[in-house]
Design a protein around this motif. Sequence first.
Motif, PDB file in Angstrom:
ATOM      1  N   GLU A 175       0.815  -1.206   0.000  1.00 46.79           N
ATOM      2  CA  GLU A 175       0.000   0.000   0.000  1.00 46.79           C
ATOM      3  C   GLU A 175       0.850   1.257   0.000  1.00 46.79           C
ATOM      4  N   PHE A 176       0.310   2.262  -0.609  1.00 47.95           N
ATOM      5  CA  PHE A 176       0.961   3.557  -0.709  1.00 47.95           C
ATOM      6  C   PHE A 176       1.037   4.230   0.653  1.00 47.95           C
ATOM      7  N   VAL A 177       2.175   4.906   0.904  1.00 55.62           N
ATOM      8  CA  VAL A 177       2.345   5.658   2.142  1.00 55.62           C
ATOM      9  C   VAL A 177       2.547   7.150   1.839  1.00 55.62           C
ATOM     10  N   ALA A 178       3.563   7.452   1.029  1.00 57.45           N
ATOM     11  CA  ALA A 178       3.872   8.854   0.759  1.00 57.45           C
ATOM     12  C   ALA A 178       4.678   8.962  -0.530  1.00 57.45           C
ATOM     13  N   THR A 179       4.629  10.149  -1.149  1.00 59.24           N
ATOM     14  CA  THR A 179       5.374  10.385  -2.371  1.00 59.24           C
ATOM     15  C   THR A 179       5.820  11.836  -2.433  1.00 59.24           C
ATOM     16  N   THR A 207       3.984  16.884  -2.625  1.00 59.56           N
ATOM     17  CA  THR A 207       3.965  15.664  -1.820  1.00 59.56           C
ATOM     18  C   THR A 207       2.522  15.175  -1.688  1.00 59.56           C
ATOM     19  N   ALA A 208       2.388  13.911  -1.347  1.00 58.07           N
ATOM     20  CA  ALA A 208       1.066  13.348  -1.086  1.00 58.07           C
ATOM     21  C   ALA A 208       1.218  12.223  -0.067  1.00 58.07           C
ATOM     22  N   TYR A 209       0.149  12.000   0.703  1.00 55.11           N
ATOM     23  CA  TYR A 209       0.186  11.006   1.762  1.00 55.11           C
ATOM     24  C   TYR A 209      -1.080  10.172   1.763  1.00 55.11           C
ATOM     25  N   ALA A 210      -0.951   8.940   2.216  1.00 52.01           N
ATOM     26  CA  ALA A 210      -2.127   8.136   2.485  1.00 52.01           C
ATOM     27  C   ALA A 210      -2.872   8.764   3.662  1.00 52.01           C
ATOM     28  N   ASP A 211      -4.178   8.649   3.649  1.00 52.90           N
ATOM     29  CA  ASP A 211      -4.983   9.224   4.734  1.00 52.90           C
ATOM     30  C   ASP A 211      -4.577   8.660   6.091  1.00 52.90           C
ATOM     31  N   SER A 212      -4.163   7.413   6.114  1.00 54.08           N
ATOM     32  CA  SER A 212      -3.843   6.747   7.373  1.00 54.08           C
ATOM     33  C   SER A 212      -2.589   7.309   8.044  1.00 54.08           C
ATOM     34  N   VAL A 213      -1.746   8.015   7.294  1.00 55.71           N
ATOM     35  CA  VAL A 213      -0.511   8.539   7.875  1.00 55.71           C
ATOM     36  C   VAL A 213      -0.444  10.064   7.844  1.00 55.71           C
ATOM     37  N   LYS A 214      -1.421  10.696   7.229  1.00 56.77           N
ATOM     38  CA  LYS A 214      -1.407  12.148   7.085  1.00 56.77           C
ATOM     39  C   LYS A 214      -1.364  12.810   8.458  1.00 56.77           C
ATOM     40  N   GLY A 215      -0.460  13.766   8.599  1.00 54.34           N
ATOM     41  CA  GLY A 215      -0.316  14.461   9.873  1.00 54.34           C
ATOM     42  C   GLY A 215       0.648  13.793  10.830  1.00 54.34           C
ATOM     43  N   ARG A 216       1.060  12.563  10.516  1.00 55.45           N
ATOM     44  CA  ARG A 216       2.001  11.840  11.383  1.00 55.45           C
ATOM     45  C   ARG A 216       3.325  11.571  10.669  1.00 55.45           C
ATOM     46  N   PHE A 217       3.277  11.341   9.374  1.00 59.69           N
ATOM     47  CA  PHE A 217       4.473  11.027   8.588  1.00 59.69           C
ATOM     48  C   PHE A 217       4.818  12.211   7.694  1.00 59.69           C
ATOM     49  N   THR A 218       6.131  12.373   7.455  1.00 55.98           N
ATOM     50  CA  THR A 218       6.604  13.420   6.557  1.00 55.98           C
ATOM     51  C   THR A 218       7.671  12.855   5.627  1.00 55.98           C
ATOM     52  N   ILE A 219       7.470  13.032   4.338  1.00 56.78           N
ATOM     53  CA  ILE A 219       8.467  12.620   3.356  1.00 56.78           C
ATOM     54  C   ILE A 219       9.295  13.831   2.957  1.00 56.78           C
ATOM     55  N   ILE A 226       4.740  13.218  -8.549  1.00 59.09           N
ATOM     56  CA  ILE A 226       4.317  12.268  -7.523  1.00 59.09           C
ATOM     57  C   ILE A 226       3.453  11.186  -8.140  1.00 59.09           C
ATOM     58  N   ALA A 227       3.341  10.066  -7.441  1.00 54.33           N
ATOM     59  CA  ALA A 227       2.502   8.964  -7.906  1.00 54.33           C
ATOM     60  C   ALA A 227       2.118   8.107  -6.716  1.00 54.33           C
ATOM     61  N   ILE A 228       0.872   7.632  -6.685  1.00 56.34           N
ATOM     62  CA  ILE A 228       0.408   6.845  -5.553  1.00 56.34           C
ATOM     63  C   ILE A 228       0.207   5.377  -5.888  1.00 56.34           C
ATOM     64  N   SER A 229       0.388   5.009  -7.137  1.00 53.50           N
ATOM     65  CA  SER A 229       0.245   3.610  -7.535  1.00 53.50           C
ATOM     66  C   SER A 229       1.612   2.961  -7.668  1.00 53.50           C
ATOM     67  N   SER A 230       1.755   1.760  -7.099  1.00 49.62           N
ATOM     68  CA  SER A 230       3.029   1.065  -7.199  1.00 49.62           C
ATOM     69  C   SER A 230       3.402   0.759  -8.644  1.00 49.62           C
ATOM     70  N   ALA A 231       2.417   0.639  -9.496  1.00 56.96           N
ATOM     71  CA  ALA A 231       2.677   0.323 -10.909  1.00 56.96           C
ATOM     72  C   ALA A 231       3.374   1.463 -11.637  1.00 56.96           C
ATOM     73  N   GLN A 232       3.372   2.634 -11.044  1.00 59.19           N
ATOM     74  CA  GLN A 232       3.970   3.803 -11.676  1.00 59.19           C
ATOM     75  C   GLN A 232       5.444   3.991 -11.319  1.00 59.19           C
ATOM     76  N   TYR A 233       5.994   3.068 -10.554  1.00 59.49           N
ATOM     77  CA  TYR A 233       7.385   3.171 -10.138  1.00 59.49           C
ATOM     78  C   TYR A 233       8.262   2.186 -10.897  1.00 59.49           C
TER      79      TYR A 233
END
Length: 123
Positions: free
Chosen positions: A45-49, A57-69, A103-110
């Motif tokens: 699953e995507f975390v951050a980009t 930058t972009a973050y998964a909702d589950s980590v927004k406000g807690r994680f920083t890339i 940025i990209a949130i899909s693993s297929a884009q890497y």
Amino acid sequence: VQLQASGGGLVQAGGSLRLSCTASGRTFSTYGMGWFRQVPGKEREFVATISRGSSDTAYADSVKGRFTISRDDAKNTVFLQMNSLKTEDTAVYYCAGRIIQSIAISSAQYDYWGQGTLVTVSS
């Protein structure tokens, strides 16, 4: 391009960790970069980009406000600062790079993937 992730470990809930991902090659600064995570038996699953130049930058909702890339192009390194860790953050964390600078949130884009570093959050 080779990516080497590090910084995982065991931490108590509420604690912090900083993951690092160092890339080989001179074109790192032009890449879009991302962090993903995976728990055994579940999909990655995507975390951050982060984009080239850190302009986006972009973050998964589950980590927004807690994680920083963030990234340091002089050191060919991308970071994931993880604060207020929860037990549900336990996973193997992977860094990824893509030739396209946005940025990209899909693993297929890497295009490139590191080997993963294990983060375990205990209650």
